[in-house]
Design a protein around this motif. Structure first.
Motif, PDB file in Angstrom:
ATOM      1  N   ARG A  50       0.833  -1.216   0.000  1.00 49.54           N
ATOM      2  CA  ARG A  50       0.000   0.000   0.000  1.00 49.54           C
ATOM      3  C   ARG A  50       0.860   1.254   0.000  1.00 49.54           C
ATOM      4  O   ARG A  50       0.584   2.215  -0.733  1.00 49.54           O
ATOM      5  CB  ARG A  50      -0.914   0.005   1.222  1.00 49.54           C
ATOM      6  CG  ARG A  50      -2.047  -0.975   1.134  1.00 49.54           C
ATOM      7  CD  ARG A  50      -2.903  -0.894   2.373  1.00 49.54           C
ATOM      8  NE  ARG A  50      -3.953  -1.905   2.327  1.00 49.54           N
ATOM      9  CZ  ARG A  50      -4.502  -2.448   3.389  1.00 49.54           C
ATOM     10  NH1 ARG A  50      -4.116  -2.083   4.598  1.00 49.54           N
ATOM     11  NH2 ARG A  50      -5.445  -3.360   3.258  1.00 49.54           N
ATOM     12  N   LEU A  51       1.899   1.259   0.835  1.00 48.62           N
ATOM     13  CA  LEU A  51       2.773   2.428   0.900  1.00 48.62           C
ATOM     14  C   LEU A  51       3.544   2.627  -0.406  1.00 48.62           C
ATOM     15  O   LEU A  51       3.744   3.767  -0.854  1.00 48.62           O
ATOM     16  CB  LEU A  51       3.734   2.302   2.077  1.00 48.62           C
ATOM     17  CG  LEU A  51       3.084   2.384   3.456  1.00 48.62           C
ATOM     18  CD1 LEU A  51       4.102   2.056   4.545  1.00 48.62           C
ATOM     19  CD2 LEU A  51       2.459   3.739   3.677  1.00 48.62           C
TER      20      LEU A  51
ATOM     21  N   MET B 109      -3.146   4.403  -9.278  1.00 50.17           N
ATOM     22  CA  MET B 109      -3.173   4.213  -7.834  1.00 50.17           C
ATOM     23  C   MET B 109      -4.503   3.597  -7.391  1.00 50.17           C
ATOM     24  O   MET B 109      -4.527   2.659  -6.592  1.00 50.17           O
ATOM     25  CB  MET B 109      -2.970   5.536  -7.101  1.00 50.17           C
ATOM     26  CG  MET B 109      -2.962   5.361  -5.591  1.00 50.17           C
ATOM     27  SD  MET B 109      -3.086   6.872  -4.655  1.00 50.17           S
ATOM     28  CE  MET B 109      -4.760   7.371  -4.974  1.00 50.17           C
TER      29      MET B 109
ATOM     30  N   LYS C 226      -4.934  -0.054  -5.758  1.00 51.04           N
ATOM     31  CA  LYS C 226      -5.553  -0.100  -4.429  1.00 51.04           C
ATOM     32  C   LYS C 226      -6.732  -1.068  -4.413  1.00 51.04           C
ATOM     33  O   LYS C 226      -6.904  -1.852  -3.477  1.00 51.04           O
ATOM     34  CB  LYS C 226      -6.009   1.305  -4.042  1.00 51.04           C
ATOM     35  CG  LYS C 226      -6.497   1.442  -2.650  1.00 51.04           C
ATOM     36  CD  LYS C 226      -6.815   2.901  -2.370  1.00 51.04           C
ATOM     37  CE  LYS C 226      -7.223   3.119  -0.938  1.00 51.04           C
ATOM     38  NZ  LYS C 226      -7.495   4.528  -0.665  1.00 51.04           N
TER      39      LYS C 226
ATOM     40  N   ASN D 109       2.437   1.844  -3.326  1.00 51.71           N
ATOM     41  CA  ASN D 109       1.443   2.372  -4.248  1.00 51.71           C
ATOM     42  C   ASN D 109       1.292   3.884  -4.057  1.00 51.71           C
ATOM     43  O   ASN D 109       1.240   4.643  -5.028  1.00 51.71           O
ATOM     44  CB  ASN D 109       0.111   1.652  -4.034  1.00 51.71           C
ATOM     45  CG  ASN D 109      -0.911   1.993  -5.078  1.00 51.71           C
ATOM     46  OD1 ASN D 109      -0.581   2.244  -6.226  1.00 51.71           O
ATOM     47  ND2 ASN D 109      -2.167   1.994  -4.680  1.00 51.71           N
ATOM     48  N   GLU D 110       1.248   4.330  -2.807  1.00 53.72           N
ATOM     49  CA  GLU D 110       1.143   5.766  -2.538  1.00 53.72           C
ATOM     50  C   GLU D 110       2.393   6.509  -2.999  1.00 53.72           C
ATOM     51  O   GLU D 110       2.297   7.608  -3.545  1.00 53.72           O
ATOM     52  CB  GLU D 110       0.906   5.998  -1.047  1.00 53.72           C
ATOM     53  CG  GLU D 110      -0.456   5.556  -0.586  1.00 53.72           C
ATOM     54  CD  GLU D 110      -0.644   5.708   0.910  1.00 53.72           C
ATOM     55  OE1 GLU D 110       0.172   6.408   1.554  1.00 53.72           O
ATOM     56  OE2 GLU D 110      -1.605   5.132   1.428  1.00 53.72           O
ATOM     57  N   ARG D 111       3.566   5.929  -2.768  1.00 52.41           N
ATOM     58  CA  ARG D 111       4.808   6.566  -3.217  1.00 52.41           C
ATOM     59  C   ARG D 111       4.837   6.698  -4.735  1.00 52.41           C
ATOM     60  O   ARG D 111       5.301   7.711  -5.271  1.00 52.41           O
ATOM     61  CB  ARG D 111       6.025   5.764  -2.758  1.00 52.41           C
ATOM     62  CG  ARG D 111       6.421   5.993  -1.346  1.00 52.41           C
ATOM     63  CD  ARG D 111       7.802   5.414  -1.043  1.00 52.41           C
ATOM     64  NE  ARG D 111       7.947   4.021  -1.437  1.00 52.41           N
ATOM     65  CZ  ARG D 111       7.649   2.985  -0.668  1.00 52.41           C
ATOM     66  NH1 ARG D 111       7.172   3.169   0.544  1.00 52.41           N
ATOM     67  NH2 ARG D 111       7.837   1.760  -1.098  1.00 52.41           N
ATOM     68  N   THR D 112       4.332   5.685  -5.422  1.00 53.16           N
ATOM     69  CA  THR D 112       4.292   5.744  -6.882  1.00 53.16           C
ATOM     70  C   THR D 112       3.375   6.867  -7.345  1.00 53.16           C
ATOM     71  O   THR D 112       3.706   7.620  -8.266  1.00 53.16           O
ATOM     72  CB  THR D 112       3.836   4.395  -7.456  1.00 53.16           C
ATOM     73  OG1 THR D 112       4.724   3.378  -6.995  1.00 53.16           O
ATOM     74  CG2 THR D 112       3.818   4.414  -8.966  1.00 53.16           C
ATOM     75  N   PHE D 113       2.221   7.009  -6.684  1.00 50.85           N
ATOM     76  CA  PHE D 113       1.319   8.104  -7.031  1.00 50.85           C
ATOM     77  C   PHE D 113       1.993   9.454  -6.789  1.00 50.85           C
ATOM     78  O   PHE D 113       1.880  10.373  -7.611  1.00 50.85           O
ATOM     79  CB  PHE D 113       0.014   8.038  -6.236  1.00 50.85           C
ATOM     80  CG  PHE D 113      -0.810   9.275  -6.394  1.00 50.85           C
ATOM     81  CD1 PHE D 113      -1.426   9.555  -7.598  1.00 50.85           C
ATOM     82  CD2 PHE D 113      -0.936  10.175  -5.360  1.00 50.85           C
ATOM     83  CE1 PHE D 113      -2.168  10.717  -7.768  1.00 50.85           C
ATOM     84  CE2 PHE D 113      -1.670  11.329  -5.513  1.00 50.85           C
ATOM     85  CZ  PHE D 113      -2.282  11.603  -6.713  1.00 50.85           C
ATOM     86  N   LEU D 114       2.699   9.587  -5.680  1.00 54.28           N
ATOM     87  CA  LEU D 114       3.368  10.846  -5.393  1.00 54.28           C
ATOM     88  C   LEU D 114       4.449  11.152  -6.436  1.00 54.28           C
ATOM     89  O   LEU D 114       4.682  12.318  -6.771  1.00 54.28           O
ATOM     90  CB  LEU D 114       3.960  10.830  -3.986  1.00 54.28           C
ATOM     91  CG  LEU D 114       2.928  10.848  -2.856  1.00 54.28           C
ATOM     92  CD1 LEU D 114       3.611  10.682  -1.507  1.00 54.28           C
ATOM     93  CD2 LEU D 114       2.107  12.119  -2.902  1.00 54.28           C
TER      94      LEU D 114
END
Length: 89
Positions: A18-19, A73, A77, A21-26
């Protein structure tokens, strides 16, 4: 339906995913901001009038890149949640 209890290592692996995935979005978001700001800078600079089309192209690419990152993302998710539905968190 049959439920399997997840071990701590499995739960931590899900959280790492999950983290990530968030880093990739950022990273997508950060790249979109750079494209937009670079596009505006090229348009504003007088000495780059010959390549002003690059500025407009960057301004168009920026939001497209953002939405690609957002949709990716949300898709990942959803896939993570679907794969581990029995996770109580």
């Amino acid at each position: 339906m049959w439920k399997m209890e997840l071990k701590l290592t499995d739960k931590l692996a899900i959280e790492r995913t999950r983290l990530a995935n968030e880093r990739t979005f950022l990273a997508y978001f950060r790249s979109a901001i750079v494209f937009l700001s670079s596009g505006f800078a090229i348009i504003k600079l007088e000495m780059l009038r010959e390549v002003i089309w690059i500025g407009y192209a960057l301004i168009v690419i920026g939001p497209i890149l953002f939405f690609i990152g957002l949709f990716r993302m949300l898709y990942v998710k959803k896939r993570i949640k679907k794969s581990y539905q029995n996770d109580p968190d």
